[in-house]
Motif scaffolding. Sequence first.
Motif, PDB file in Angstrom:
ATOM      1  N   MET A   1     103.261  87.852 -33.897  1.00 15.25           N
ATOM      2  CA  MET A   1     102.237  88.621 -33.196  1.00 15.25           C
ATOM      3  C   MET A   1     102.841  89.769 -32.402  1.00 15.25           C
ATOM      4  SD  MET A   1      99.424  87.097 -30.595  1.00 15.25           S
ATOM      5  CE  MET A   1      98.338  88.125 -29.637  1.00 15.25           C
ATOM      6  N   THR A   2     103.988  89.543 -31.795  1.00 16.62           N
ATOM      7  CA  THR A   2     104.664  90.612 -31.071  1.00 16.62           C
ATOM      8  C   THR A   2     105.619  91.338 -31.986  1.00 16.62           C
ATOM      9  OG1 THR A   2     104.547  89.370 -29.015  1.00 16.62           O
ATOM     10  CG2 THR A   2     106.127  91.162 -29.101  1.00 16.62           C
ATOM     11  N   ALA A   3     105.352  92.615 -32.230  1.00 13.45           N
ATOM     12  CA  ALA A   3     106.221  93.402 -33.093  1.00 13.45           C
ATOM     13  C   ALA A   3     107.348  94.016 -32.277  1.00 13.45           C
ATOM     14  CB  ALA A   3     105.405  94.504 -33.770  1.00 13.45           C
ATOM     15  N   PRO A   4     108.493  94.289 -32.903  1.00 15.41           N
ATOM     16  CA  PRO A   4     109.558  95.009 -32.191  1.00 15.41           C
ATOM     17  C   PRO A   4     109.043  96.353 -31.711  1.00 15.41           C
ATOM     18  CG  PRO A   4     110.346  94.125 -34.281  1.00 15.41           C
ATOM     19  CD  PRO A   4     108.856  93.964 -34.284  1.00 15.41           C
ATOM     20  N   PHE A   5     109.593  96.843 -30.629  1.00 17.82           N
ATOM     21  CA  PHE A   5     109.145  98.115 -30.066  1.00 17.82           C
ATOM     22  C   PHE A   5     109.341  99.221 -31.089  1.00 17.82           C
ATOM     23  CE2 PHE A   5     110.008 101.597 -26.762  1.00 17.82           C
ATOM     24  CZ  PHE A   5     108.677 101.934 -26.738  1.00 17.82           C
ATOM     25  N   ASP A   6     108.273  99.875 -31.451  1.00 17.65           N
ATOM     26  CA  ASP A   6     108.272 100.895 -32.490  1.00 17.65           C
ATOM     27  C   ASP A   6     107.804 102.217 -31.888  1.00 17.65           C
ATOM     28  OD1 ASP A   6     108.066 102.467 -34.695  1.00 17.65           O
ATOM     29  OD2 ASP A   6     106.603 101.221 -35.744  1.00 17.65           O
ATOM     30  N   ARG A   7     108.625 103.257 -31.986  1.00 19.56           N
ATOM     31  CA  ARG A   7     108.271 104.551 -31.433  1.00 19.56           C
ATOM     32  C   ARG A   7     107.547 105.445 -32.433  1.00 19.56           C
ATOM     33  NH1 ARG A   7     113.183 106.380 -27.359  1.00 19.56           N
ATOM     34  NH2 ARG A   7     113.375 104.394 -26.273  1.00 19.56           N
ATOM     35  N   SER A   8     107.113 104.887 -33.551  1.00 12.66           N
ATOM     36  CA  SER A   8     106.469 105.715 -34.564  1.00 12.66           C
ATOM     37  C   SER A   8     105.131 106.273 -34.082  1.00 12.66           C
ATOM     38  CB  SER A   8     106.252 104.898 -35.849  1.00 12.66           C
ATOM     39  OG  SER A   8     105.384 103.801 -35.615  1.00 12.66           O
ATOM     40  N   GLU A   9     104.533 105.643 -33.034  1.00 11.02           N
ATOM     41  CA  GLU A   9     103.249 106.098 -32.521  1.00 11.02           C
ATOM     42  C   GLU A   9     103.416 106.822 -31.195  1.00 11.02           C
ATOM     43  OE1 GLU A   9      99.414 103.963 -33.423  1.00 11.02           O
ATOM     44  OE2 GLU A   9     100.780 102.293 -33.064  1.00 11.02           O
ATOM     45  N   TRP A  10     104.485 107.537 -31.067  1.00  9.97           N
ATOM     46  CA  TRP A  10     104.737 108.173 -29.769  1.00  9.97           C
ATOM     47  C   TRP A  10     104.064 109.537 -29.641  1.00  9.97           C
ATOM     48  CZ3 TRP A  10     109.181 107.684 -25.973  1.00  9.97           C
ATOM     49  CH2 TRP A  10     109.291 106.348 -25.571  1.00  9.97           C
ATOM     50  N   ARG A 283      98.015  83.757 -27.143  1.00  4.23           N
ATOM     51  CA  ARG A 283      99.480  83.752 -27.342  1.00  4.23           C
ATOM     52  C   ARG A 283      99.935  82.403 -27.869  1.00  4.23           C
ATOM     53  NH1 ARG A 283     101.170  88.700 -28.220  1.00  4.23           N
ATOM     54  NH2 ARG A 283      99.704  90.016 -27.064  1.00  4.23           N
ATOM     55  N   LEU A 284      99.303  81.337 -27.414  1.00  7.36           N
ATOM     56  CA  LEU A 284      99.650  79.997 -27.894  1.00  7.36           C
ATOM     57  C   LEU A 284      99.355  79.863 -29.385  1.00  7.36           C
ATOM     58  CD1 LEU A 284     100.551  77.179 -26.691  1.00  7.36           C
ATOM     59  CD2 LEU A 284      98.113  76.620 -26.673  1.00  7.36           C
ATOM     60  N   LEU A 285      98.258  80.449 -29.830  1.00  6.92           N
ATOM     61  CA  LEU A 285      97.835  80.295 -31.220  1.00  6.92           C
ATOM     62  C   LEU A 285      98.523  81.260 -32.172  1.00  6.92           C
ATOM     63  CD1 LEU A 285      93.967  79.817 -30.822  1.00  6.92           C
ATOM     64  CD2 LEU A 285      95.739  78.070 -30.953  1.00  6.92           C
ATOM     65  N   TRP A 286      98.724  82.498 -31.745  1.00  4.44           N
ATOM     66  CA  TRP A 286      99.206  83.526 -32.672  1.00  4.44           C
ATOM     67  C   TRP A 286     100.683  83.886 -32.492  1.00  4.44           C
ATOM     68  CZ3 TRP A 286      93.895  84.360 -31.308  1.00  4.44           C
ATOM     69  CH2 TRP A 286      93.017  84.437 -32.393  1.00  4.44           C
ATOM     70  N   GLU A 287     101.244  83.682 -31.334  1.00  2.37           N
ATOM     71  CA  GLU A 287     102.622  84.103 -31.100  1.00  2.37           C
ATOM     72  C   GLU A 287     103.586  83.108 -31.738  1.00  2.37           C
ATOM     73  OE1 GLU A 287     105.035  86.993 -30.015  1.00  2.37           O
ATOM     74  OE2 GLU A 287     103.042  87.007 -29.108  1.00  2.37           O
ATOM     75  N   PRO A 288     104.442  83.536 -32.665  1.00  2.00           N
ATOM     76  CA  PRO A 288     105.349  82.608 -33.353  1.00  2.00           C
ATOM     77  C   PRO A 288     106.261  81.883 -32.365  1.00  2.00           C
ATOM     78  CG  PRO A 288     105.318  84.733 -34.462  1.00  2.00           C
ATOM     79  CD  PRO A 288     104.572  84.915 -33.169  1.00  2.00           C
ATOM     80  N   PHE A 414      94.732  73.009 -32.564  1.00  2.00           N
ATOM     81  CA  PHE A 414      93.734  74.054 -32.776  1.00  2.00           C
ATOM     82  C   PHE A 414      94.405  75.219 -33.493  1.00  2.00           C
ATOM     83  CE2 PHE A 414      91.997  71.828 -29.057  1.00  2.00           C
ATOM     84  CZ  PHE A 414      90.702  71.599 -29.498  1.00  2.00           C
ATOM     85  N   GLU A 415      93.731  75.737 -34.511  1.00  2.00           N
ATOM     86  CA  GLU A 415      94.244  76.870 -35.270  1.00  2.00           C
ATOM     87  C   GLU A 415      93.214  77.989 -35.277  1.00  2.00           C
ATOM     88  OE1 GLU A 415      97.092  77.375 -36.365  1.00  2.00           O
ATOM     89  OE2 GLU A 415      98.083  75.428 -36.586  1.00  2.00           O
ATOM     90  N   PRO A 416      93.661  79.233 -35.181  1.00  2.00           N
ATOM     91  CA  PRO A 416      92.701  80.355 -35.158  1.00  2.00           C
ATOM     92  C   PRO A 416      92.069  80.578 -36.517  1.00  2.00           C
ATOM     93  CG  PRO A 416      94.948  81.191 -35.230  1.00  2.00           C
ATOM     94  CD  PRO A 416      95.059  79.695 -35.062  1.00  2.00           C
ATOM     95  N   ILE A 417      90.823  81.000 -36.495  1.00  2.00           N
ATOM     96  CA  ILE A 417      90.127  81.359 -37.733  1.00  2.00           C
ATOM     97  C   ILE A 417      90.462  82.796 -38.123  1.00  2.00           C
ATOM     98  CG2 ILE A 417      87.847  81.777 -38.744  1.00  2.00           C
ATOM     99  CD1 ILE A 417      86.798  79.425 -37.116  1.00  2.00           C
ATOM    100  N   ASP A 418      90.546  83.668 -37.149  1.00  2.00           N
ATOM    101  CA  ASP A 418      90.845  85.079 -37.421  1.00  2.00           C
ATOM    102  C   ASP A 418      92.347  85.284 -37.628  1.00  2.00           C
ATOM    103  OD1 ASP A 418      88.159  85.607 -37.067  1.00  2.00           O
ATOM    104  OD2 ASP A 418      88.398  86.196 -34.961  1.00  2.00           O
ATOM    105  N   GLU A 419      92.694  86.358 -38.327  1.00  2.00           N
ATOM    106  CA  GLU A 419      94.102  86.657 -38.579  1.00  2.00           C
ATOM    107  C   GLU A 419      94.813  87.204 -37.358  1.00  2.00           C
ATOM    108  OE1 GLU A 419      94.511  89.189 -41.944  1.00  2.00           O
ATOM    109  OE2 GLU A 419      93.702  87.725 -43.375  1.00  2.00           O
TER     110      GLU A 419
END
Length: 442
Positions: A1-10, A283-288, A414-419
């Motif tokens: 869920m947390t991506a590495p810091f990416d400056r492509s959208e700066w 964060r509990l459900l989606w964060e690896p 519990f597991e999330p239904i949404d991606e």
Amino acid sequence: MTAPFDRSEWFTGLGGDALLQLLLDDADRRSDPYPVFDRLRHDAPVHRTELGGAWLLSRHADCAAALRDPRLGKGQTSATDLASIVGAAPVPEVMRSGSLVHMNPPHHTRLRGLVNRAFTPPRVAALRAGMEASVDELLRAVVAGESAQGAGLDESGSGVDLLDALAFPLPVQVIGDLVGVPRSDQAQFRMWVRDQALAFEPGADADVMAAAGRGAREMAAYFSALVRERRRSPADDLVSALLAVRSENGEGLTKQELVAIPVLLFGAGFETTMNLIGNAIARLLWEPGVRSALVGDGGAGAPVEQFVEEVLRFDSPVQIDARVALERSSVGTVVVEPGEWVVALLGAANRDPLAYGPSAHQFEAARFRASTTPPVLSFSGGIHRCLGAPLARLEGVVAVERLLAFEARHVCRFEPIDEAPNWRPTLTSRGLESLPVVMVGA
């Protein structure tokens, strides 16, 4: 869920106001404002915006200093002026009159001292057992299909929205019981508070402000009636305690103060906490790796308190706070003249690499194991720091602890239904639209 810091959208070539306009114009950007915050913090950490006129701060050190500066305060015109900064219509007078959050010393000092009696460490700690029982009851209702919203989990695998079934009812019960609102009356406050919160969002129009005003008036009318009832029949709650308060010269609180205090506590006491609980479960459900980090081998996982603090940092339930200069002051090398606004971008400050290191853009469940980690600014700072912060933290901790204990006891999860999490497109607060889940493994 947390991506590495990416400056492509700066957003190369965009100035500070052009960056802000992206947030004002684009709901998707508001759902994930952090790339814009990063660019602002890098290019213009102390930025004078022409969009309504204000100094915007995005570094942790600058925000922390401004929030503590006694030369920067509040005022009865605060809400209206702040609304103009984000292009909103004027905030209804009923939302500003007599509110503790728009006061300065000495009136603020007197009232806050009285309200603080409801949030002493012993009193907050004493609420834990009741919170734990409430979470257990709410989760049992979910599994039995008896949640307040009528949706539950059954053998067919139907889903439930944990935002509605847990993240909302827990804080509304806690603050409602504390203030003295009967359980049967608590559900109606959700819409009243939500309508008022939307008044501080970018571009809020006259219709939004009208709804906010109606919500504020209905809350005030409710608590006026409750004050009258407690005058006749005192109970073990905050409203009754406020009625009994007397100063050294024997003066009690005014009628306006007796209503304004519970309005503030109920208004601020569950919307922010609902966001905190929902964000923590997200964060509990989606964060690896987060769930395993908390549970650990043999139950020896990272403390949930550290995890909740990281949730507050990474997904601050409140993203913005503001002060107005009461006298000539400064932020860094910038001079702030009386009457000018200083807006602290709390969400940006909480992800500042200068404060939290190169991993500031990553979620780390045990980040706050080090005592040298800078404090989060999610509850603001200085004399206007959220007085219910200890209560909100405890509710977040208890909700996560009891949810994990429930999973362990029932050998399920519990597991999330949404991606991915479904964030609301709001700028002043950060929370979920919904949190649909299914239970697997039971």
